[in-house]
Design a protein around this motif. Structure first.
Motif, PDB file in Angstrom:
ATOM      1  N   ASN A 168       0.795  -1.232   0.000  1.00  0.00           N
ATOM      2  CA  ASN A 168       0.000   0.000   0.000  1.00  0.00           C
ATOM      3  C   ASN A 168       0.830   1.286   0.000  1.00  0.00           C
ATOM      4  O   ASN A 168       0.273   2.366   0.119  1.00  0.00           O
ATOM      5  CB  ASN A 168      -0.925   0.058   1.232  1.00  0.00           C
ATOM      6  N   ALA A 169       2.154   1.169  -0.113  1.00  0.00           N
ATOM      7  CA  ALA A 169       2.978   2.379  -0.060  1.00  0.00           C
ATOM      8  C   ALA A 169       2.802   3.229  -1.317  1.00  0.00           C
ATOM      9  O   ALA A 169       3.193   4.393  -1.347  1.00  0.00           O
ATOM     10  CB  ALA A 169       4.445   1.997   0.111  1.00  0.00           C
ATOM     11  N   GLY A 170       2.237   2.635  -2.366  1.00  0.00           N
ATOM     12  CA  GLY A 170       2.013   3.398  -3.598  1.00  0.00           C
ATOM     13  C   GLY A 170       2.987   3.036  -4.704  1.00  0.00           C
ATOM     14  O   GLY A 170       3.181   3.794  -5.661  1.00  0.00           O
ATOM     15  N   LYS A 171       3.577   1.848  -4.625  1.00  0.00           N
ATOM     16  CA  LYS A 171       4.570   1.434  -5.630  1.00  0.00           C
ATOM     17  C   LYS A 171       3.929   1.271  -7.008  1.00  0.00           C
ATOM     18  O   LYS A 171       4.419   1.794  -8.011  1.00  0.00           O
ATOM     19  CB  LYS A 171       5.218   0.099  -5.191  1.00  0.00           C
ATOM     20  N   SER A 172       2.812   0.548  -7.044  1.00  0.00           N
ATOM     21  CA  SER A 172       2.160   0.303  -8.340  1.00  0.00           C
ATOM     22  C   SER A 172       1.598   1.596  -8.918  1.00  0.00           C
ATOM     23  O   SER A 172       1.623   1.815 -10.127  1.00  0.00           O
ATOM     24  CB  SER A 172       1.039  -0.727  -8.175  1.00  0.00           C
ATOM     25  N   THR A 173       1.094   2.454  -8.020  1.00  0.00           N
ATOM     26  CA  THR A 173       0.547   3.728  -8.501  1.00  0.00           C
ATOM     27  C   THR A 173       1.658   4.556  -9.141  1.00  0.00           C
ATOM     28  O   THR A 173       1.471   5.151 -10.204  1.00  0.00           O
ATOM     29  CB  THR A 173      -0.092   4.512  -7.328  1.00  0.00           C
ATOM     30  N   ASP A 187      -6.653  -0.204  -2.535  1.00  0.00           N
ATOM     31  CA  ASP A 187      -6.295   0.281  -1.203  1.00  0.00           C
ATOM     32  C   ASP A 187      -6.301  -0.851  -0.182  1.00  0.00           C
ATOM     33  O   ASP A 187      -6.757  -0.688   0.927  1.00  0.00           O
ATOM     34  CB  ASP A 187      -7.221   1.421  -0.791  1.00  0.00           C
ATOM     35  N   PHE A 190      -1.013  -6.091  -0.393  1.00  0.00           N
ATOM     36  CA  PHE A 190      -0.742  -7.225  -1.287  1.00  0.00           C
ATOM     37  C   PHE A 190      -1.630  -7.233  -2.531  1.00  0.00           C
ATOM     38  O   PHE A 190      -2.167  -8.248  -2.919  1.00  0.00           O
ATOM     39  CB  PHE A 190      -0.835  -8.561  -0.525  1.00  0.00           C
ATOM     40  N   THR A 191      -1.791  -6.075  -3.105  1.00  0.00           N
ATOM     41  CA  THR A 191      -2.506  -5.984  -4.382  1.00  0.00           C
ATOM     42  C   THR A 191      -1.621  -6.605  -5.453  1.00  0.00           C
ATOM     43  O   THR A 191      -2.093  -7.311  -6.336  1.00  0.00           O
ATOM     44  CB  THR A 191      -2.736  -4.506  -4.744  1.00  0.00           C
ATOM     45  N   THR A 192      -0.324  -6.284  -5.367  1.00  0.00           N
ATOM     46  CA  THR A 192       0.615  -6.810  -6.356  1.00  0.00           C
ATOM     47  C   THR A 192       1.074  -8.185  -5.900  1.00  0.00           C
ATOM     48  O   THR A 192       1.636  -8.331  -4.823  1.00  0.00           O
ATOM     49  CB  THR A 192       1.821  -5.860  -6.489  1.00  0.00           C
ATOM     50  N   LYS A 283       2.367   9.819  -1.102  1.00  0.00           N
ATOM     51  CA  LYS A 283       1.013  10.291  -0.736  1.00  0.00           C
ATOM     52  C   LYS A 283       1.059  11.636  -0.001  1.00  0.00           C
ATOM     53  O   LYS A 283       0.337  11.845   0.978  1.00  0.00           O
ATOM     54  CB  LYS A 283       0.282   9.241   0.111  1.00  0.00           C
ATOM     55  N   ASP A 285      -0.063  14.387  -0.819  1.00  0.00           N
ATOM     56  CA  ASP A 285      -1.357  15.092  -0.849  1.00  0.00           C
ATOM     57  C   ASP A 285      -2.232  14.729   0.353  1.00  0.00           C
ATOM     58  O   ASP A 285      -3.078  15.496   0.772  1.00  0.00           O
ATOM     59  CB  ASP A 285      -2.087  14.751  -2.154  1.00  0.00           C
ATOM     60  N   SER A 312       1.517  10.733  -6.224  1.00  0.00           N
ATOM     61  CA  SER A 312       1.167  10.182  -7.533  1.00  0.00           C
ATOM     62  C   SER A 312      -0.201  10.678  -7.955  1.00  0.00           C
ATOM     63  O   SER A 312      -0.594  10.541  -9.109  1.00  0.00           O
ATOM     64  CB  SER A 312       1.176   8.655  -7.485  1.00  0.00           C
TER      65      SER A 312
END
Ligand SMILES: Nc1nc2c(ncn2[C@@H]2O[C@H](COP(=O)(O)OP(=O)(O)OP(=O)(O)O)[C@@H](O)[C@H]2O)c(=O)[nH]1
Ligand SMILES: [Mg+2]
Length: 354
Positions: A168-173, A187, A190-192, A283, A285, A312
């Protein structure tokens, strides 16, 4: 193994035609033959260049044609030779004849040259056919056609930059903002599940490869979460970008997150943990409390690691981060590229810079 592949068309220049002409001079009733030869067509040569890490530039420009030779002219004037062209390709490219599948060349060293399409010979003009018994020849030849073929280029892609961090750190984004890769983003942790690669194109039209891998959690080296097996995909990168979520939504302390991931990297391999690293606060923002960013920045300074802060979502800081990555993985761009490269398509504006 990720393989970049592209098919291109190359055509060497045709030879110019030989000329049919006779001298016409005052007071000389019958001048001899004076048709010049045609010029040779230009060659197409592939050249291994360190300025390219991927085959992306070929997708924008898949055709390479060298100039044809000029026709011969009267007064024994030979046609000019067609200009040859050099086509840059990354070191590691393997070249196949697309029609037969035959391997033609394997580029292993920068500066390595391989002539793939030879220019056609120029035709002979009629002056060349004159003999003592044949003084007014009308024979003359057409130029020979230049080689023409389709090539399949293959390159094993190795990642230049590895993205590491918590789930969730925003790597894929991030990779979806700076490259054309479109990994799944969500959100939840382990999405990836599998590593993916993205090709990043810089403002000066060079490219490098970024690897997005699954997130790490405490105890990953003991098999927690998805484990650390995926770290082998970033073992050979030149630099790691360590992404740390500084927004409140993580519910954790950024400095603590950073230390945990460093510990997991070191448990996998000491060498990996010592690799050059960029610390990236993500993140921005959504980060309300500036102290969270500050504490991470202070830690980066203490460890003498370059620090970046990005969003991102808004695009803030992406350009600077991309530039820092490029600086570390690409050979310095001298004012004069090592090969003539006028045939490559102009830089496309990167989405991330909008
Ligand atoms: N507000 C905000 N949210 C972001 C930003 N970058 C990513 N996110 C959100 O954070 C969540 C996780 O993003 P991912 O890119 O999937 O994170 P990841 O590091 O790839 O996660 P794993 O694949 O699970 O390791 C998603 O809901 C994203 O929309 C950002 O810059 N700002
Ligand atoms: Mg991901």
């Amino acid at each position: 193994m990720f393989i970049d592949e592209v098919t291109i068309y190359v055509k060497a220049g045709d030879g110019g035609n030989g000329c049919l002409a006779f001298r016409r001079e005052k007071f000389v009733p019958r001048g001899g033959p004076s048709g010049g030869d045609g010029g040779r067509g230009g060659d197409v040569t592939l050249v291994a260049s360190e300025h390219y890490n991927t085959l992306l530039h070929f997708r924008f420009n898949p055709e390479y044609k060298a100039e044809r030779g000029r026709h011969g002219e009267g007064s024994n004037r030979k046609g000019r030779e067609g200009a040859s062209i050099d086509v840059p390709t990354p070191v590691g490219t393997v070249v196949y004849d697309a029609a037969t599948g035959e391997m033609l060349h394997d580029f292993t060293q920068a500066g390595d040259r391989f002539l793939v399409a030879r220019g056609g010979k120029g035709g002979r003009g009629n002056a060349r056919f004159a003999t003592s018994t044949h003084q007014a020849p009308t024979e003359h030849e057409d130029g020979r056609p230049g080689d023409e073929l389709r090539l399949r280029l293959e390159l094993k892609l190795l990642a230049d930059v590895g993205l590491v961090g918590f789930p969730n750190a925003g790597k894929s984004t991030l990779i979806s903002r700076i490259s054309a890769a479109r990994p799944k983003i969500a959100d939840y942790p382990f999405t990836t599940l599998e590593p993916s690669l993205g090709v990043v194109r810089t403002h000066d039209d060079r490219t490098f490869v970024v690897a997005d891998i699954p997130g790490l959690i405490e105890g990953a080296h003991e098999g927690h979460g998805l484990g650390t097996q995926f770290l082998k995909h970033v073992e050979r990168t030149r630099v790691l970008a360590h992404l740390v979520d500084v927004s409140e939504s993580s519910g954790r302390d950024p400095v603590h997150d950073f230390e945990i991931v460093m510990h997991e990297l070191a448990s996998f391999s000491e060498e990996l943990a010592k690799k050059p690293m960029l610390v990236v606060a993500t993140k921005l923002d959504a980060a309300q409390d500036p102290k969270r960013v500050k504490s991470l920045k202070a830690l980066a300074r203490k460890r003498a690691l370059p620090f970046f802060q990005i969003s991102s979502v808004t695009g803030e800081g992406l350009e600077a981060l991309m530039r820092a990555m490029a600086e570390r993985v690409l050979a310095p761009s001298s004012g004069t590229p090592d090969v003539q490269d006028s045939t490559v398509a102009p830089a496309r504006k990167n989405r991330a810079s909008k």
